[in-house]
Each structure stands twice: as C-alpha cells, then as structure tokens.
Design a protein around this motif. Sequence first.
Motif, short mmCIF file in Angstrom:
data_model
loop_
_atom_site.label_atom_id
_atom_site.label_comp_id
_atom_site.label_asym_id
_atom_site.label_seq_id
_atom_site.Cartn_x
_atom_site.Cartn_y
_atom_site.Cartn_z
N ILE A 125 0.82 -1.21 0.00
CA ILE A 125 0.00 0.00 0.00
C ILE A 125 0.86 1.26 0.00
N ARG A 126 1.88 1.29 0.87
CA ARG A 126 2.70 2.50 0.96
C ARG A 126 3.44 2.77 -0.35
N ASP A 127 4.04 1.75 -0.94
CA ASP A 127 4.74 1.95 -2.21
C ASP A 127 3.77 2.36 -3.31
N ASN A 128 2.57 1.79 -3.30
CA ASN A 128 1.56 2.17 -4.30
C ASN A 128 1.18 3.63 -4.15
N GLU A 129 1.00 4.06 -2.91
CA GLU A 129 0.65 5.45 -2.63
C GLU A 129 1.73 6.39 -3.16
N LEU A 130 2.98 6.07 -2.89
CA LEU A 130 4.07 6.93 -3.34
C LEU A 130 4.14 6.99 -4.86
N SER A 131 3.88 5.87 -5.51
CA SER A 131 3.94 5.86 -6.97
C SER A 131 2.86 6.76 -7.56
N VAL A 132 1.67 6.77 -6.96
CA VAL A 132 0.58 7.61 -7.47
C VAL A 132 0.96 9.08 -7.43
N ILE A 133 1.47 9.54 -6.27
CA ILE A 133 1.75 10.97 -6.14
C ILE A 133 2.99 11.38 -6.93
N GLU A 134 4.03 10.54 -6.95
CA GLU A 134 5.23 10.93 -7.69
C GLU A 134 5.02 10.87 -9.19
N ASP A 135 4.25 9.90 -9.66
CA ASP A 135 3.91 9.88 -11.09
C ASP A 135 3.10 11.12 -11.47
N ALA A 136 2.23 11.56 -10.53
CA ALA A 136 1.42 12.75 -10.80
C ALA A 136 2.29 14.00 -10.87
N PHE A 137 3.23 14.13 -9.95
CA PHE A 137 4.14 15.29 -10.01
C PHE A 137 4.96 15.26 -11.30
N ALA A 138 5.43 14.07 -11.67
CA ALA A 138 6.24 13.95 -12.89
C ALA A 138 5.44 14.33 -14.12
N ALA A 139 4.13 14.00 -14.11
CA ALA A 139 3.26 14.31 -15.26
C ALA A 139 2.65 15.71 -15.15
N GLN A 140 3.08 16.48 -14.15
CA GLN A 140 2.54 17.82 -13.89
C GLN A 140 1.03 17.79 -13.71
N ALA A 141 0.55 16.72 -13.08
CA ALA A 141 -0.88 16.57 -12.84
C ALA A 141 -1.29 17.14 -11.49
N VAL A 142 -0.31 17.47 -10.64
CA VAL A 142 -0.62 18.11 -9.36
C VAL A 142 -0.71 19.60 -9.63
N LYS A 143 -1.93 20.10 -9.68
CA LYS A 143 -2.18 21.48 -10.08
C LYS A 143 -2.39 22.39 -8.87
N ARG A 144 -2.09 23.65 -9.07
CA ARG A 144 -2.39 24.65 -8.06
C ARG A 144 -3.90 24.74 -7.85
N ARG A 145 -4.32 24.72 -6.60
CA ARG A 145 -5.75 24.84 -6.29
C ARG A 145 -5.96 26.03 -5.36
N ARG A 146 -6.37 27.12 -5.91
CA ARG A 146 -6.66 28.30 -5.10
C ARG A 146 -8.16 28.37 -4.84
N PRO A 147 -8.57 28.86 -3.66
CA PRO A 147 -10.00 28.96 -3.39
C PRO A 147 -10.66 29.98 -4.32
N PRO A 148 -11.91 29.75 -4.68
CA PRO A 148 -12.59 30.69 -5.60
C PRO A 148 -12.78 32.08 -5.01
N GLN A 149 -12.85 32.17 -3.67
CA GLN A 149 -12.95 33.47 -3.03
C GLN A 149 -12.39 33.36 -1.61
N TRP A 150 -12.06 34.52 -1.05
CA TRP A 150 -11.47 34.54 0.28
C TRP A 150 -12.51 34.93 1.31
N SER A 151 -12.37 34.37 2.50
CA SER A 151 -13.37 34.57 3.55
C SER A 151 -13.20 35.89 4.29
#
Length: 465
Positions: A125-151
Amino acid sequence: MGKTTGFLEYNRQEASCRPPEERVRDWEPFRIPLRPAVRREQGGRCMNCGVPYCQAGMEWEGGTFGCPLHNLIPEWNDMIWAENPFHALSRLLKTNNFPEFTGRVCPAPCERACICGMYGDSVTIRDNELSVIEDAFAAQAVKRRRPPQWSGKKVCVVGSGPAGLAAADQLNHRGHSVTVVEREERCGGLLTYGIPNMKLPKDIVQRRVDLMTDEGVSFVNGVDASDPAVARRLLGDYDAVILCCGAERPRSLGLETEGVSGVCYGTEFLKAAVESRQFGKTAPAALSAEGRDVVIVGTGDTAGDCVATALRQGCRSVVQLVRRPEADYLKNGVLPQDYAHQEAVSVFGADPRRFGVQIKGLTAEDGVLKAVTTTDGDTLPCGLLIAATGFAGCEGGVCEAFGVDYGRTVHTEEGGFATNVEKVFAAGDMRRGQSLVVWAIAEGRTAAAEADAYLNGCTNLVRVV
C-alpha cells in the motif's frame, strides 16, 4: 475491482534498494521504483474487501491498525490496476494532503491491517501510494488549487511540521488567509530537520511548501512564538491561531552528563547532519560522528536514522543499545533489519544492535567522553553518545507565551482541539504526544475543521480524529 484474482496470481514485490555498500557512501535516496507494469500488478493484488480494515485507523494496545487518515486505499489501488492515474490521484488527495511524505516515512499501519496479509503477504500500500503521487508530479498533474474566493478571516499556524502544514493547507482551501510562522530557517519541522535526506529528500519537502505558497499560504521563518511579545502580536493580528509545535522535549537518559562533551540527543544529531550536508551550514564538531566510536541508545526510526547517519559521516564503530530483549523484536523467529542495520552489516560485518542492555555509567577525561559502561558489565569505547530515547512532551515556551494550559502535552477540550485560550487551538504531537507523521496530518486536518467551524459557524471539512 479491476483484478478479482490478482491476490492469487501476483506475489508481493516491494521497491528494491541500492546495495548497502553503495548507498552508504552518499546521502541520496536509496529506493528504486518498480517498473509501471509491475506496479500495476501490485495494485491488482488489492482484494477490494467488503470491510477494508486497511483504512480503519484504529488504535489497539498501543498500536495503530489501518490508516489514521482513512485513505480510500481499495479505490486508488483499483485505479492503479485500471491504469487511470488521474482518478487514482483524486481519490488519494481526497484524504491525504501529503502522500509524498507518508509514502516515504510512514510505517504503514494500513499494511498490518490488510486482509490479504492474513494468510499471505499484504498489499504494498505504501509503495503504491508513493507511486501515485510521484507519477502525478512527474506528469505535472498536481495542479495549483486556489479557493474561488477569500473569507476575510486570518489564521496563523505556529509550526510547519506535518500537522501545521496540513492545517494550513485545509484552511487555505477553505478561503481563509493563512500564515505559517516557523522559528527555524526552513519549513518542514522534523520532516526537514529530523529525517535524513536518503529517506526524505529535502527538495520533496520544499516542493510542497512551494506549491502551498503558490496556492496562497504565507510562510514566515525565523519567528519564535515563545517570545511573549510575538505571541501577543499574533493573538491581536489573527482571528484564530493553531499551535503545532511538536513534542520536542527529549526523554532524559537518566545519567549525569553535565560538563561532559560528546553526549547529545538523536534529533539534535540528525538536525546538525542535515544542516551541514544539505544546507551547507557549519555543524558543531561535537555533533559529528566522523572518526568516533558511536553508541546509540534506543530503538525505532530515530535510532536507525542515527545509525545510518553515523555510517555516512565515517564513524569508527557504531553500537545500538536496546532496552528490551531480542525476543520482543523477532518475527517468525527472525530479527528484521531496517535499512540502517543492513548498511552497518555491510560496513562492519555485524548488526550493531545489542538487546536487553542499558548504560550504567560514563567515563570521561578532562570533560571529554571516552567510554560507557553497560549493565552487562562491559565497557564500550565511546566518543559520541546519542540518546534516541523518544520525547517527554512539548516544550513549555510557546504554551506559556500564549497562556494555554499544558502538562506533558497541551490541554484541550475533551475530544477537541480548542485550548483554554479563546481562538487558540493545538494539534499534532503537541496535543497527542510523540506519534507518526500520518497521525500528525490527521490531527492537522481535524484541527482545521474545528477552527473553520469557529470562524464560520459551520464547516464542510471532515474531522478525521
């Protein structure tokens, strides 16, 4: 479920490691990722149980079984098998802010709860988890997520370890203006200063800090919140404050060490090594293992990291003293070795651990440590004694500056995270005591939910603990 018979067809295969005799000569990561086809098979081994205990997050007799974050493990394992990395990423990030950290340093209580492991080997499980996130960073799939408005609400998080980062991340995505203050020069807490680079590269920590900065979180380093003037200013400037300062008060060795050089605590030793090797700072010579006989007291991850660090610094010898008997650590009659013990065997030809023994006394000449006497009655040469014996609780400076009640840990409302001081919350090791990175993230997420409800009157953030 992508592969109904995957657990029958495929054997468990962990990520391989560079040979110990090679990796001990540098500070680079030593794990080698599996090929994509093999990783897919490892995802296919997940049984997709009707009751997935892997995500239960239960505590029993002092141990944790299942993921404290309640990660949706069968779902993203299924997506690994289905070769749908983007859906796997979305399910992973739904519950875990920092899988790149937990995928490297978590002891994987999820795998101890895996049903597949009851009669065979658990899913990786741990190795699978790491592969998901690192593959995503490598593919530039981890995108900036800013809130639509500020409180319009301002929150200060004191401490930038995993609990503080998680709280800041959650509250920032809710639209609050979040500032993280940190007394050290760099963010990350023990992620940065307490874990060697070969286990958790510092650029991985900085990558996440940079992403959070891009999403709107402000980081201010060199701010010591134990200064009462600083605490008063933070209380005056912010609508809520979350204290996430860890449990850094070390547990004493119980020996008279005053006036003796060559004695330090594990985190002190590791921090000096990180600052010297990764950040180019000049570390005190007293905290280097180079050319010295090293004795390490304690077991667990910190002790192992001290062994590995001492080897890389060029120690003359290393011995690790463990209080409990060897029988307590055997698994199926075999004594497991972590990465550091493998490396010690490659360098010195023997496992550095001695079980059922403690230090009885110190021998020093002109204030310089020369040897230690053990409860077995023998004397070990020792120029550097490292106490990796855990932590006794949180430091009192920040608590006193903010006026919050504390003992070994910060006192909060039963089942909650609010302190006795209005608008001040606490989370992580500071509240629950020394624990795992995954528990710190869970604490930070839950403290964020409570703080959000305090600020808004309601929240859609989920309480994890």
